[in-house]
Design a protein around this motif. Structure first.
Motif, PDB file in Angstrom:
ATOM      1  N   ASP A   1      79.092 -70.237  18.209  1.00  0.00           N
ATOM      2  CA  ASP A   1      79.523 -69.445  17.060  1.00  0.00           C
ATOM      3  C   ASP A   1      81.021 -69.205  17.258  1.00  0.00           C
ATOM      4  OD1 ASP A   1      80.323 -66.845  15.825  1.00  0.00           O
ATOM      5  OD2 ASP A   1      78.262 -66.905  15.084  1.00  0.00           O
ATOM      6  N   THR A   2      81.843 -69.670  16.324  1.00  0.00           N
ATOM      7  CA  THR A   2      83.292 -69.572  16.532  1.00  0.00           C
ATOM      8  C   THR A   2      83.747 -68.122  16.663  1.00  0.00           C
ATOM      9  OG1 THR A   2      83.818 -69.670  14.153  1.00  0.00           O
ATOM     10  CG2 THR A   2      83.757 -71.773  15.373  1.00  0.00           C
ATOM     11  N   ASP A   3      83.169 -67.227  15.865  1.00  0.00           N
ATOM     12  CA  ASP A   3      83.564 -65.821  15.966  1.00  0.00           C
ATOM     13  C   ASP A   3      83.200 -65.245  17.327  1.00  0.00           C
ATOM     14  OD1 ASP A   3      84.617 -65.855  13.397  1.00  0.00           O
ATOM     15  OD2 ASP A   3      82.948 -64.758  12.486  1.00  0.00           O
ATOM     16  N   ALA A   4      81.982 -65.518  17.795  1.00  0.00           N
ATOM     17  CA  ALA A   4      81.549 -65.005  19.099  1.00  0.00           C
ATOM     18  C   ALA A   4      82.410 -65.581  20.224  1.00  0.00           C
ATOM     19  CB  ALA A   4      80.077 -65.334  19.336  1.00  0.00           C
ATOM     20  N   LEU A   5      82.772 -66.855  20.113  1.00  0.00           N
ATOM     21  CA  LEU A   5      83.612 -67.483  21.131  1.00  0.00           C
ATOM     22  C   LEU A   5      84.988 -66.821  21.177  1.00  0.00           C
ATOM     23  CD1 LEU A   5      83.723 -69.713  23.273  1.00  0.00           C
ATOM     24  CD2 LEU A   5      84.435 -71.301  21.467  1.00  0.00           C
ATOM     25  N   ILE A   6      85.548 -66.534  20.014  1.00  0.00           N
ATOM     26  CA  ILE A   6      86.844 -65.856  19.960  1.00  0.00           C
ATOM     27  C   ILE A   6      86.731 -64.453  20.561  1.00  0.00           C
ATOM     28  CG2 ILE A   6      88.585 -64.866  18.404  1.00  0.00           C
ATOM     29  CD1 ILE A   6      87.978 -67.368  16.573  1.00  0.00           C
ATOM     30  N   GLU A   7      85.669 -63.733  20.209  1.00  0.00           N
ATOM     31  CA  GLU A   7      85.480 -62.399  20.772  1.00  0.00           C
ATOM     32  C   GLU A   7      85.371 -62.453  22.295  1.00  0.00           C
ATOM     33  OE1 GLU A   7      83.330 -59.815  17.228  1.00  0.00           O
ATOM     34  OE2 GLU A   7      82.047 -60.820  18.690  1.00  0.00           O
TER      35      GLU A   7
ATOM     36  N   GLY B   1      77.742 -54.984   7.419  1.00  0.00           N
ATOM     37  CA  GLY B   1      78.201 -54.064   8.464  1.00  0.00           C
ATOM     38  C   GLY B   1      79.685 -53.774   8.405  1.00  0.00           C
ATOM     39  N   ASP B   2      80.337 -53.862   9.579  1.00  0.00           N
ATOM     40  CA  ASP B   2      81.753 -53.498   9.693  1.00  0.00           C
ATOM     41  C   ASP B   2      82.691 -54.691   9.585  1.00  0.00           C
ATOM     42  OD1 ASP B   2      81.219 -54.730  12.113  1.00  0.00           O
ATOM     43  OD2 ASP B   2      82.153 -53.168  13.337  1.00  0.00           O
ATOM     44  N   ARG B   3      82.213 -55.790   9.033  1.00  0.00           N
ATOM     45  CA  ARG B   3      83.077 -56.968   8.912  1.00  0.00           C
ATOM     46  C   ARG B   3      84.314 -56.607   8.090  1.00  0.00           C
ATOM     47  NH1 ARG B   3      79.040 -61.868   9.238  1.00  0.00           N
ATOM     48  NH2 ARG B   3      77.216 -60.746   9.953  1.00  0.00           N
ATOM     49  N   PRO B   4      85.496 -56.880   8.623  1.00  0.00           N
ATOM     50  CA  PRO B   4      86.730 -56.416   7.976  1.00  0.00           C
ATOM     51  C   PRO B   4      86.889 -56.867   6.529  1.00  0.00           C
ATOM     52  CG  PRO B   4      87.208 -57.274  10.160  1.00  0.00           C
ATOM     53  CD  PRO B   4      85.760 -57.557   9.892  1.00  0.00           C
TER      54      PRO B   4
ATOM     55  N   ARG C   1      87.359 -58.619  22.943  1.00  0.00           N
ATOM     56  CA  ARG C   1      87.284 -57.555  21.929  1.00  0.00           C
ATOM     57  C   ARG C   1      86.653 -58.105  20.661  1.00  0.00           C
ATOM     58  NH1 ARG C   1      93.555 -57.233  19.955  1.00  0.00           N
ATOM     59  NH2 ARG C   1      94.021 -59.426  20.376  1.00  0.00           N
ATOM     60  N   THR C   2      86.215 -57.205  19.813  1.00  0.00           N
ATOM     61  CA  THR C   2      85.536 -57.610  18.582  1.00  0.00           C
ATOM     62  C   THR C   2      86.531 -58.104  17.541  1.00  0.00           C
ATOM     63  OG1 THR C   2      85.695 -55.432  17.562  1.00  0.00           O
ATOM     64  CG2 THR C   2      83.743 -55.856  18.978  1.00  0.00           C
ATOM     65  N   ILE C   3      86.006 -58.807  16.564  1.00  0.00           N
ATOM     66  CA  ILE C   3      86.874 -59.269  15.472  1.00  0.00           C
ATOM     67  C   ILE C   3      87.482 -58.097  14.709  1.00  0.00           C
ATOM     68  CG2 ILE C   3      86.898 -60.531  13.275  1.00  0.00           C
ATOM     69  CD1 ILE C   3      85.046 -62.575  14.761  1.00  0.00           C
ATOM     70  N   PRO C   4      86.702 -57.041  14.382  1.00  0.00           N
ATOM     71  CA  PRO C   4      87.367 -55.898  13.748  1.00  0.00           C
ATOM     72  C   PRO C   4      88.509 -55.330  14.588  1.00  0.00           C
ATOM     73  CG  PRO C   4      85.002 -55.737  13.428  1.00  0.00           C
ATOM     74  CD  PRO C   4      85.234 -56.901  14.377  1.00  0.00           C
ATOM     75  N   ALA C   5      88.339 -55.311  15.912  1.00  0.00           N
ATOM     76  CA  ALA C   5      89.411 -54.816  16.788  1.00  0.00           C
ATOM     77  C   ALA C   5      90.614 -55.760  16.774  1.00  0.00           C
ATOM     78  CB  ALA C   5      88.890 -54.639  18.210  1.00  0.00           C
ATOM     79  N   ILE C   6      90.364 -57.072  16.735  1.00  0.00           N
ATOM     80  CA  ILE C   6      91.462 -58.044  16.659  1.00  0.00           C
ATOM     81  C   ILE C   6      92.237 -57.848  15.364  1.00  0.00           C
ATOM     82  CG2 ILE C   6      92.034 -60.510  16.477  1.00  0.00           C
ATOM     83  CD1 ILE C   6      89.513 -61.026  18.266  1.00  0.00           C
ATOM     84  N   PHE C   7      91.511 -57.745  14.236  1.00  0.00           N
ATOM     85  CA  PHE C   7      92.170 -57.524  12.938  1.00  0.00           C
ATOM     86  C   PHE C   7      92.998 -56.249  12.967  1.00  0.00           C
ATOM     87  CE2 PHE C   7      89.829 -60.954  11.160  1.00  0.00           C
ATOM     88  CZ  PHE C   7      90.221 -61.164   9.849  1.00  0.00           C
ATOM     89  N   ALA C   8      92.416 -55.176  13.511  1.00  0.00           N
ATOM     90  CA  ALA C   8      93.104 -53.873  13.515  1.00  0.00           C
ATOM     91  C   ALA C   8      94.364 -53.907  14.373  1.00  0.00           C
ATOM     92  CB  ALA C   8      92.155 -52.783  13.998  1.00  0.00           C
TER      93      ALA C   8
END
Length: 166
Positions: free
Chosen positions: A33-39, A116-119, A44-51
């Motif tokens: 999963d590309t998102d999970a691999l990046i996390e 959920g909390d997806r940005p 850190r989570t994707i919302p945290a990366i965006f923030a």
């Protein structure tokens, strides 16, 4: 069946990771999963990366991840919903794999409460439907095959397996 990667694209929460997991199990392949691999790489989570660093930073990580995965074979790859919007990220996966668009009705996806909390899902239903309308031609352009409104993850799996066996 050849060793080309099987790449799943579609809107966030369209079932890419769920169907991808079933497909990986059925074919004896790893799921990435590309998102999970990046996390995992970022710690850190994707919302945290965006923030902290913004969408541009995240898209750079996404492009690097996609280009790396395109150099490998025998994977089932579940892409983040925005990855196909960036040709430099999706093109290598398209060239080296078979791309399936899981096209789930965006209203059903939004109403299901799974976002959920997806940005990029925080601006309401109308904005989510508009985002789908903007992305739809891009998904269509990159997909080798379209799986439309599978009624369950198993139905999505079976539809993909039918195409792969044909």
């Amino acid at each position: 069946m050849d060793e080309r990667n099987i790449v799943l694209i579609g809107m966030m929460a369209s079932g890419k990771t769920t169907v991808g997991g079933l497909l990986a199990a059925a074919l004896g392949r790893p799921l990435v999963d590309t998102d999970a691999l990046i996390e995992e790489k970022e710690g850190r989570t994707i919302p945290a990366i965006f923030a902290a660093d913004g969408e541009g930073y995240f898209r750079d990580r996404e492009r690097e991840t996609a280009q790396d995965l395109a150099r490998r074979t025998g994977l089932v790859i579940a892409c983040g919903g925005g990855l196909p919007l960036h040709a430099d990220a999706i093109a290598p996966l398209h060239e080296t794999g078979v791309v399936f668009w899981l096209c789930r009705d965006p209203g059903i996806t939004y109403d299901s409460g799974v976002l959920g909390d997806r940005p990029l899902a925080q601006d309401g239903r109308a904005a989510f439907l508009d985002r789908f309308a903007q992305r739809e031609p891009v998904y269509r352009r990159w997909a080798h095959h379209i799986i439309t409104d599978p009624v369950s993850p198993e139905a999505g799996l079976n539809a993909i397996l039918e195409v792969l066996r044909a």
